[in-house]
Design an enzyme around this catalytic site. Structure first.
Site, PDB file in Angstrom:
ATOM      1  N   ASN A 150       7.896   6.321 115.164  1.00 26.67           N
ATOM      2  CA  ASN A 150       7.614   7.761 115.228  1.00 26.67           C
ATOM      3  C   ASN A 150       6.200   7.891 115.773  1.00 26.67           C
ATOM      4  O   ASN A 150       5.230   7.679 115.048  1.00 26.67           O
ATOM      5  CB  ASN A 150       7.700   8.395 113.832  1.00 26.67           C
ATOM      6  CG  ASN A 150       9.127   8.441 113.312  1.00 26.67           C
ATOM      7  OD1 ASN A 150      10.080   8.528 114.082  1.00 26.67           O
ATOM      8  ND2 ASN A 150       9.279   8.371 112.000  1.00 26.67           N
ATOM      9  N   GLU A 191      16.385  11.410 114.887  1.00 29.60           N
ATOM     10  CA  GLU A 191      15.624  12.119 113.853  1.00 29.60           C
ATOM     11  C   GLU A 191      14.551  13.036 114.440  1.00 29.60           C
ATOM     12  O   GLU A 191      13.405  13.065 114.002  1.00 29.60           O
ATOM     13  CB  GLU A 191      15.007  11.119 112.864  1.00 29.60           C
ATOM     14  CG  GLU A 191      16.065  10.277 112.162  1.00 29.60           C
ATOM     15  CD  GLU A 191      15.541   9.425 111.029  1.00 29.60           C
ATOM     16  OE1 GLU A 191      14.400   8.943 111.138  1.00 29.60           O
ATOM     17  OE2 GLU A 191      16.277   9.222 110.053  1.00 29.60           O
ATOM     18  N   ARG A 199      15.904   1.631 120.544  1.00 34.55           N
ATOM     19  CA  ARG A 199      16.578   1.647 119.239  1.00 34.55           C
ATOM     20  C   ARG A 199      17.866   2.465 119.275  1.00 34.55           C
ATOM     21  O   ARG A 199      17.949   3.492 119.955  1.00 34.55           O
ATOM     22  CB  ARG A 199      15.631   2.181 118.169  1.00 34.55           C
ATOM     23  CG  ARG A 199      14.462   1.246 117.950  1.00 34.55           C
ATOM     24  CD  ARG A 199      13.490   1.786 116.945  1.00 34.55           C
ATOM     25  NE  ARG A 199      13.828   1.485 115.578  1.00 34.55           N
ATOM     26  CZ  ARG A 199      13.901   2.373 114.597  1.00 34.55           C
ATOM     27  NH1 ARG A 199      13.700   3.661 114.854  1.00 34.55           N
ATOM     28  NH2 ARG A 199      14.177   2.011 113.369  1.00 34.55           N
ATOM     29  N   ARG A 238      28.325   9.815 109.957  1.00 33.68           N
ATOM     30  CA  ARG A 238      27.096   9.193 110.465  1.00 33.68           C
ATOM     31  C   ARG A 238      27.283   7.701 110.741  1.00 33.68           C
ATOM     32  O   ARG A 238      26.684   7.162 111.678  1.00 33.68           O
ATOM     33  CB  ARG A 238      25.974   9.420 109.448  1.00 33.68           C
ATOM     34  CG  ARG A 238      24.732   8.634 109.737  1.00 33.68           C
ATOM     35  CD  ARG A 238      23.582   9.115 108.888  1.00 33.68           C
ATOM     36  NE  ARG A 238      22.490   8.155 108.909  1.00 33.68           N
ATOM     37  CZ  ARG A 238      21.336   8.320 108.280  1.00 33.68           C
ATOM     38  NH1 ARG A 238      21.125   9.418 107.572  1.00 33.68           N
ATOM     39  NH2 ARG A 238      20.389   7.406 108.344  1.00 33.68           N
ATOM     40  N   LYS A 297      20.050  -1.468 113.975  1.00 32.79           N
ATOM     41  CA  LYS A 297      19.833  -1.741 112.553  1.00 32.79           C
ATOM     42  C   LYS A 297      20.987  -2.572 111.992  1.00 32.79           C
ATOM     43  O   LYS A 297      22.123  -2.449 112.450  1.00 32.79           O
ATOM     44  CB  LYS A 297      19.718  -0.429 111.768  1.00 32.79           C
ATOM     45  CG  LYS A 297      18.389   0.285 111.989  1.00 32.79           C
ATOM     46  CD  LYS A 297      18.164   1.404 110.978  1.00 32.79           C
ATOM     47  CE  LYS A 297      16.837   2.103 111.281  1.00 32.79           C
ATOM     48  NZ  LYS A 297      16.468   3.128 110.285  1.00 32.79           N
ATOM     49  N   ASP A 351      21.387   3.089 107.132  1.00 27.73           N
ATOM     50  CA  ASP A 351      19.933   3.016 107.189  1.00 27.73           C
ATOM     51  C   ASP A 351      19.384   2.093 106.104  1.00 27.73           C
ATOM     52  O   ASP A 351      18.856   2.584 105.104  1.00 27.73           O
ATOM     53  CB  ASP A 351      19.343   4.428 107.037  1.00 27.73           C
ATOM     54  CG  ASP A 351      17.842   4.446 107.298  1.00 27.73           C
ATOM     55  OD1 ASP A 351      17.323   3.453 107.815  1.00 27.73           O
ATOM     56  OD2 ASP A 351      17.203   5.466 106.975  1.00 27.73           O
ATOM     57  N   GLU A 355      17.891  -5.413 113.793  1.00 28.76           N
ATOM     58  CA  GLU A 355      16.684  -4.936 113.104  1.00 28.76           C
ATOM     59  C   GLU A 355      16.924  -4.879 111.593  1.00 28.76           C
ATOM     60  O   GLU A 355      17.872  -4.250 111.126  1.00 28.76           O
ATOM     61  CB  GLU A 355      16.328  -3.533 113.625  1.00 28.76           C
ATOM     62  CG  GLU A 355      15.111  -2.923 112.941  1.00 28.76           C
ATOM     63  CD  GLU A 355      14.764  -1.514 113.455  1.00 28.76           C
ATOM     64  OE1 GLU A 355      15.076  -1.200 114.626  1.00 28.76           O
ATOM     65  OE2 GLU A 355      14.197  -0.726 112.691  1.00 28.76           O
ATOM     66  N   GLU A 360      11.982   0.142 101.595  1.00 25.13           N
ATOM     67  CA  GLU A 360      12.147   1.594 101.496  1.00 25.13           C
ATOM     68  C   GLU A 360      13.225   1.992 100.485  1.00 25.13           C
ATOM     69  O   GLU A 360      12.993   2.838  99.628  1.00 25.13           O
ATOM     70  CB  GLU A 360      12.489   2.169 102.876  1.00 25.13           C
ATOM     71  CG  GLU A 360      12.770   3.658 102.826  1.00 25.13           C
ATOM     72  CD  GLU A 360      13.089   4.260 104.187  1.00 25.13           C
ATOM     73  OE1 GLU A 360      13.054   3.523 105.186  1.00 25.13           O
ATOM     74  OE2 GLU A 360      13.372   5.468 104.239  1.00 25.13           O
ATOM     75  N   GLU A 372      21.257  -3.869  93.685  1.00 23.26           N
ATOM     76  CA  GLU A 372      22.534  -3.292  94.105  1.00 23.26           C
ATOM     77  C   GLU A 372      23.336  -2.823  92.887  1.00 23.26           C
ATOM     78  O   GLU A 372      23.874  -1.712  92.875  1.00 23.26           O
ATOM     79  CB  GLU A 372      23.317  -4.349  94.883  1.00 23.26           C
ATOM     80  CG  GLU A 372      24.689  -3.886  95.319  1.00 23.26           C
ATOM     81  CD  GLU A 372      25.467  -4.959  96.057  1.00 23.26           C
ATOM     82  OE1 GLU A 372      24.958  -6.094  96.156  1.00 23.26           O
ATOM     83  OE2 GLU A 372      26.569  -4.660  96.522  1.00 23.26           O
ATOM     84  N   TRP A 385      21.835  15.235 106.245  1.00 22.25           N
ATOM     85  CA  TRP A 385      21.571  13.874 106.729  1.00 22.25           C
ATOM     86  C   TRP A 385      22.813  13.008 106.932  1.00 22.25           C
ATOM     87  O   TRP A 385      22.697  11.856 107.372  1.00 22.25           O
ATOM     88  CB  TRP A 385      20.606  13.164 105.771  1.00 22.25           C
ATOM     89  CG  TRP A 385      19.249  13.787 105.749  1.00 22.25           C
ATOM     90  CD1 TRP A 385      18.779  14.699 104.844  1.00 22.25           C
ATOM     91  CD2 TRP A 385      18.180  13.575 106.677  1.00 22.25           C
ATOM     92  NE1 TRP A 385      17.480  15.053 105.154  1.00 22.25           N
ATOM     93  CE2 TRP A 385      17.097  14.379 106.273  1.00 22.25           C
ATOM     94  CE3 TRP A 385      18.028  12.766 107.819  1.00 22.25           C
ATOM     95  CZ2 TRP A 385      15.876  14.419 106.967  1.00 22.25           C
ATOM     96  CZ3 TRP A 385      16.822  12.797 108.504  1.00 22.25           C
ATOM     97  CH2 TRP A 385      15.767  13.620 108.088  1.00 22.25           C
TER      98      TRP A 385
HETATM   99  C1  GCV Z   1      10.346   5.446 111.154  1.00 23.19           C
HETATM  100  C2  GCV Z   1      14.573   5.984 108.108  1.00 23.19           C
HETATM  101  C3  GCV Z   1      13.228   6.164 107.483  1.00 23.19           C
HETATM  102  C4  GCV Z   1      12.224   6.756 108.451  1.00 23.19           C
HETATM  103  C5  GCV Z   1      12.192   5.875 109.698  1.00 23.19           C
HETATM  104  C6  GCV Z   1      13.596   5.802 110.282  1.00 23.19           C
HETATM  105  C7  GCV Z   1      13.684   4.905 111.506  1.00 23.19           C
HETATM  106  O1  GCV Z   1      15.173   7.223 108.318  1.00 23.19           O
HETATM  107  O2  GCV Z   1      13.356   6.946 106.335  1.00 23.19           O
HETATM  108  O3  GCV Z   1      10.975   6.801 107.825  1.00 23.19           O
HETATM  109  O4  GCV Z   1      11.281   6.360 110.649  1.00 23.19           O
HETATM  110  O5  GCV Z   1      14.472   5.284 109.304  1.00 23.19           O
HETATM  111  O6  GCV Z   1      14.126   3.774 111.346  1.00 23.19           O
HETATM  112  O7  GCV Z   1      13.348   5.345 112.585  1.00 23.19           O
END
Ligand code: GCV
Length: 655
Positions: A186, A269, A302, A319, A343, A348, A370, A376, A487, A517
């Site tokens: 971001n 996003e 990405r 999603r 990813k 996510d 990734e 997180e 988990e 979302w």
């Molecule tokens: C960098 C998730 C995270 C975001 C992150 C996003 C991404 O949604 O909560 O903080 O943004 O993944 O991988 O781009």
């Protein structure tokens, strides 16, 4: 003469304590070739000697020769081979990075064996820092960072004193990582200037990184032609936009000739991207790729693309399908120097997700996988959660199952193995001292995806804590299996997102249920889970090759840990072990709390065998983990008890 680099007295040495390197410090170390990274071997030896208080070695001390001459044929860049010659050792490598990797290997595993040949499985082994140049009040300067602020940026600029950056690069190189995206995907106003006013600083960092065999990358904002170039569009097919990117790349490579390239989050996003101009991701990635191509740079594009403004009432949009739906039709349209970064799962970085089907679906496009080392959704470095078993499972997942062509994720991800970093400026680098294990294991798995996560845990803990077997047994008991524990407490049978919105720590069963979302579990009075079958659901299961698709489609064959990811299941449904679904939910939660209590108690049995600070930092976090586990248990058991009306077979306390 190399300059001794006394490592930061106030920081934890991680898996590289000087005491481990006595054999290297006492040896006559010679380096032959290898450029800046080769020279770092000598710096490291000087540093070890300084820390250990050792002088120059005796004339008859064993000799360690690090040389780029005579490396075995076929070794990939960064690889190395070790040969014993009596008490002497010879490390041969094709390049300086290989010499340095050989050196660190000998530091982590002092008795590195004769005939060892270490060859990285993939060329790009990367950490992405989600570091911002300025801090915000919520996350500090690292998005989703749980280890303090950025080691690289402060107050809108690259830090003047790169000592901590050097320490970070050293950690990376010591586990074979060779690529670093400096800034958050971001990209905000301040970081746009990294390609411009801050470029001299980027060059300074790149020089340092080079001496650790690491190339740097920049996350760029797709709308930079407007914000920096003064254009009115960022349309990738507009010649003025292409010229902007060419000029930008030319300028960057004049300053950093070995820049890796660009990392891009676009149309994701809310970030700008090609869709605004009616163009697709191939158009978007290719305009950047063409600017980088003359410099041999690469675009990491990405695939985290989905509708984050979904209407929760809309049951037809899923999603989980999004990345595959967006990118498979574009397969074959990307330039050769585009790598699609996918990813590990379709949602996510949840504690449990299936492997992203996109990773196996792109036959004509280079792909990278990734992961997320920063925790997180897995306890935010308050919880012990050793993630290497998850990554290993993903890397070994075989899309070719049922066919004559094995195609594991590791086979498919030829473009690289990438992860979001868990490092910040905290005393121990990773917030939780035991979260260092994740950083270590990620690097090692990127190097060799066949490595066993439990063996890596042993390798890490021995290097970090020394040879005290009782302590090592205790550390193992605290850390091993902790992914499964997280988990059990937070994501029963593959259902995710019962987490507090936004900050993602702690339970909130319906926190994401009525949001935009796309993250729903659809729990009602009868059952829970998302029907993603082809027959009656969103069709997501059909994105896999036939053997997997068939297994996921059928409730009877779907792996239980993913049951609720693929199916909406009644609370009374009997699982393989005989109990009902809702009883399993109760049981795993109560067991999860017990498990965390056991870990906390186990730590107390060995805590006096580590330094006071580590003992205390781990103790404090385990206490929080116990509190948090109880909260998860109480909320989730209560929620499903109220929803289902089913009593707990063991009569435990539910609220
Ligand atoms: C960098 C998730 C995270 C975001 C992150 C996003 C991404 O949604 O909560 O903080 O943004 O993944 O991988 O781009």
């Amino acid at each position: 003469m190399p300059t001794p680099q006394p490592w930061f007295p106030d920081t934890h040495p991680c898996w590289l304590p000087a005491a481990r390197g006595r054999h290297l410090a006492a040896a006559r170390v010679e380096v032959d070739g290898g450029g800046p990274a080769g020279a770092t071997v000598l710096d490291e030896v000087a540093s070890l000697r300084a820390e250990l208080g050792l002088g120059e070695p005796a004339a008859d001390a064993p000799r360690w020769l690090f040389t780029t001459a005579g490396a075995p044929d076929g070794l990939r860049p960064g690889g190395f081979a070790v040969h014993h010659d009596g008490a002497d050792r010879v490390v041969r490598a094709p390049d300086g990075a290989g010499l340095l990797h050989g050196f660190y290997r000998a530091l982590v595993v002092p008795d590195v064996l004769d005939g060892t040949v270490e060859d990285p499985a993939v060329d790009l082994r990367m950490l992405d820092s989600w570091d911002n140049m300025t801090a915000d009040g919520v996350m500090g300067s690292v998005e989703r960072g749980y280890a303090g602020d950025s080691v690289l940026f402060r107050d809108g600029r690259v830090v003047e004193d790169l000592t901590r950056v050097r320490g970070f690069l050293r950690l990376m190189a010591s586990v074979g990582l060779n690529a670093w995206a400096l800034n958050n995907v971001n990209v905000h106003d301040a970081e746009r200037g990294l390609v411009d006013e801050h470029l001299p600083d980027v060059a300074r960092v790149a020089d340092l990184a080079r001496s650790f065999g690491v190339r740097v990358w920049l996350s760029v904002d797709f709308s930079s032609p407007i914000s920096l170039g003064g254009l009115d569009v960022a349309d990738p097919l507009d010649e003025r936009v292409a010229a902007f990117w060419r000029e930008t790349a030319d300028r960057l490579y004049r300053a950093v000739p070995d820049l890796g390239g660009f990392l891009v989050k676009a149309d994701s996003e809310g970030r700008p991207g090609p869709h605004a101009y009616g163009r697709d991701h191939a158009d978007g990635a290719n305009v950047l790729a063409r600017a980088l191509a003359p410099h041999s740079g690469t675009v990491l594009w990405r695939c985290f693309v989905y509708d984050h403004r979904q209407d929760w009432r809309d049951r037809s949009t899923d999603r989980a399908r999004a990345a595959h739906d967006h990118f498979v039709p574009l397969d074959g349209r990307f330039d050769d120097n585009v790598v699609l970064q996918v990813k590990n799962g379709p949602m996510d970085f949840q504690v449990r997700e299936p492997v992203s089907p996109l990773l196996g679906a792109l036959r004509e496009t280079t792909t990278a996988v990734e992961f997320q080392v920063t925790q997180e959704y897995t306890g935010q470095q308050q919880h012990v959660c050793y993630l290497a078993p998850q990554w290993s499972e993903v890397l070994r997942f075989d899309f070719g199952e049922g066919t004559s062509e094995p195609r594991t994720v590791a086979d498919c991800a030829r473009g690289g193995v990438v992860a979001v970093s868990n490092v910040g400026d905290s005393w121990c680098w990773t917030g939780h001292p035991l979260a260092q294990a994740n950083l270590f294991a990620f690097g090692r798995l990127a190097w060799d995806p066949r490595l066993d996560p439990d063996a890596l845990l042993g390798e890490w803990s021995r290097a970090t804590f020394g040879d005290d077997e009782e302590l090592l047994a205790g550390v193992h008991d605290v850390v091993a299996g902790s992914w499964r524990t997280y988990e059990d407490l937070t994501a029963p049978l593959g259902v995710g997102w019962m987490v507090s919105p936004h900050h993602h720590y702690g339970p909130d069963v319906e926190g994401y249920e009525y949001t935009a979302w796309g993250t729903y579990h659809f729990a009602d009075r009868d059952g829970v889970g998302v029907d993603r079958t082809v027959a009656t659901g969103t069709g997501y299961a059909g994105q896999y090759p036939p053997a997997h698709a068939a297994r996921y489609e059928d409730l009877a064959t779907c792996p239980e840990e993913l049951l609720l990811f693929f199916h909406h299941v009644g609370y009374g449904h009997r699982l393989s072990t005989g109990e009902t679904l809702v009883q399993r939910i109760y049981d795993t939660h109560f067991a999860g709390v017990e498990d965390v209590r056991r870990r906390a108690a186990r730590w107390e049995e060995v805590a006096d065998r580590v330094d006071e600070r580590t003992a205390q930092e781990v103790r404090t976090r385990l206490a929080e983990q116990v509190r948090s586990a109880q909260e998860w248990c109480d909320r989730i058991t209560t929620y499903f008890h109220r929803a289902s009306g089913a009593p707990d077979a063991h009569g435990r306390r539910i609220f």
